[in-house]
Design an enzyme around this catalytic site. Structure first.
Site, PDB file in Angstrom:
ATOM      1  N   CYS A 110     -22.737 -60.300  15.681  1.00 37.08           N
ATOM      2  CA  CYS A 110     -21.327 -60.353  15.998  1.00 37.08           C
ATOM      3  C   CYS A 110     -21.143 -61.251  16.825  1.00 37.08           C
ATOM      4  O   CYS A 110     -22.095 -61.553  17.931  1.00 37.08           O
ATOM      5  CB  CYS A 110     -21.062 -58.866  16.579  1.00 37.08           C
ATOM      6  SG  CYS A 110     -19.291 -58.708  17.390  1.00 37.08           S
ATOM      7  N   HIS A 152     -16.391 -55.055   8.977  1.00 37.30           N
ATOM      8  CA  HIS A 152     -16.817 -55.704  10.406  1.00 37.30           C
ATOM      9  C   HIS A 152     -15.397 -55.956  11.367  1.00 37.30           C
ATOM     10  O   HIS A 152     -15.269 -55.449  12.472  1.00 37.30           O
ATOM     11  CB  HIS A 152     -17.737 -56.663  10.386  1.00 37.30           C
ATOM     12  CG  HIS A 152     -18.335 -57.346  11.580  1.00 37.30           C
ATOM     13  ND1 HIS A 152     -19.320 -56.753  12.060  1.00 37.30           N
ATOM     14  CD2 HIS A 152     -17.631 -57.767  12.821  1.00 37.30           C
ATOM     15  CE1 HIS A 152     -19.761 -57.336  13.288  1.00 37.30           C
ATOM     16  NE2 HIS A 152     -19.076 -57.939  13.753  1.00 37.30           N
ATOM     17  N   GLU A 153     -14.562 -56.449  10.689  1.00 34.59           N
ATOM     18  CA  GLU A 153     -13.424 -57.207  11.373  1.00 34.59           C
ATOM     19  C   GLU A 153     -12.499 -55.789  11.637  1.00 34.59           C
ATOM     20  O   GLU A 153     -11.624 -55.887  12.694  1.00 34.59           O
ATOM     21  CB  GLU A 153     -12.744 -58.355  10.859  1.00 34.59           C
ATOM     22  CG  GLU A 153     -13.754 -59.563  10.753  1.00 34.59           C
ATOM     23  CD  GLU A 153     -14.397 -59.970  11.931  1.00 34.59           C
ATOM     24  OE1 GLU A 153     -13.863 -59.776  12.966  1.00 34.59           O
ATOM     25  OE2 GLU A 153     -15.673 -60.149  11.831  1.00 34.59           O
ATOM     26  N   HIS A 156     -13.474 -53.946  14.547  1.00 32.31           N
ATOM     27  CA  HIS A 156     -12.892 -54.592  15.754  1.00 32.31           C
ATOM     28  C   HIS A 156     -11.615 -54.558  16.141  1.00 32.31           C
ATOM     29  O   HIS A 156     -11.046 -54.068  17.439  1.00 32.31           O
ATOM     30  CB  HIS A 156     -13.104 -56.477  15.625  1.00 32.31           C
ATOM     31  CG  HIS A 156     -14.425 -56.728  16.054  1.00 32.31           C
ATOM     32  ND1 HIS A 156     -14.924 -56.862  17.203  1.00 32.31           N
ATOM     33  CD2 HIS A 156     -15.355 -57.412  15.246  1.00 32.31           C
ATOM     34  CE1 HIS A 156     -16.159 -57.235  17.145  1.00 32.31           C
ATOM     35  NE2 HIS A 156     -16.330 -57.714  16.042  1.00 32.31           N
TER      36      HIS A 156
END
Length: 188
Positions: A110, A152-153, A156
């Site tokens: 990350c 993963h995004e 976020h």
């Protein structure tokens, strides 16, 4: 002479680092097409950040960046698939519409804490609901490594870091111990 850590290099490139409250805050969706101009500005800033970061590291697995990582609390992310000349994908207001029960575990890094890599379980196949700049709804399927990058995004944008997805009792490893830098994830 001290060599800067990977995280320090990312911070110098304008990437918000772990501990900043924006990384734990749910990003605000865009009201499209009314906020097309604002979404376009945020996407441009994400592309600028990608350019800065790519000068610092070889992303053999592809890469992604979400607006909170550059200090903007809006629901926008860019994902760059692996491979030279890969076309970056814009995700506005993305949400998970479907995810497979079939999972695998791979190491992730990350930009917001780039000194470590963590073994993260993720679905192998997903469908993401998102919009384009004029507000048209889209459904896009992603598989394997690309699904991992997109999830993963999306995390976020939901105020989550991959550490929250790791199996209990599992800890990230120092980047110096990680042996997969510059290589794509492997699947059977």
């Amino acid at each position: 002479m001290n060599t800067p850590t990977p995280s320090a290099l990312m911070a110098a490139a304008g990437i918000v680092q772990e501990g900043d409250p924006i990384l734990q805050t749910v990003a605000q969706p865009f009201d499209l097409p009314q906020e097309t101009e604002e979404a376009t500005r945020v996407v441009r800033e994400l592309h600028d950040a990608i350019s800065r970061v790519r000068q610092l590291h070889d992303f053999g697995k592809g890469m992604g960046i979400a607006a909170p990582q550059i200090g903007i609390g809006r629901a926008a992310a860019i994902v760059v698939p692996p491979g030279d000349g890969a076309t970056p994908m814009m995700l506005l207001n993305p949400t998970i519409a479907e995810s497979s029960a079939e999972m695998d575990r791979q190491y992730e890094g990350c930009l917001s804490f780039f000194d470590v890599r963590g073994l993260v379980p993720r679905p192998l196949h997903i469908v993401i609901a998102h919009t384009d700049l004029n507000g048209t709804p889209r459904l896009t399927r992603f598989d394997r490594g690309l699904a991992r990058l997109v999830l993963h995004e999306v995390d976020h944008l939901e105020g989550k870091l991959y550490r929250t997805r790791m199996d209990p009792g599992t800890q990230p490893i120092p980047v110096e111990e990680y042996r997969g830098t510059g290589q794509n994830w492997t699947y059977r």
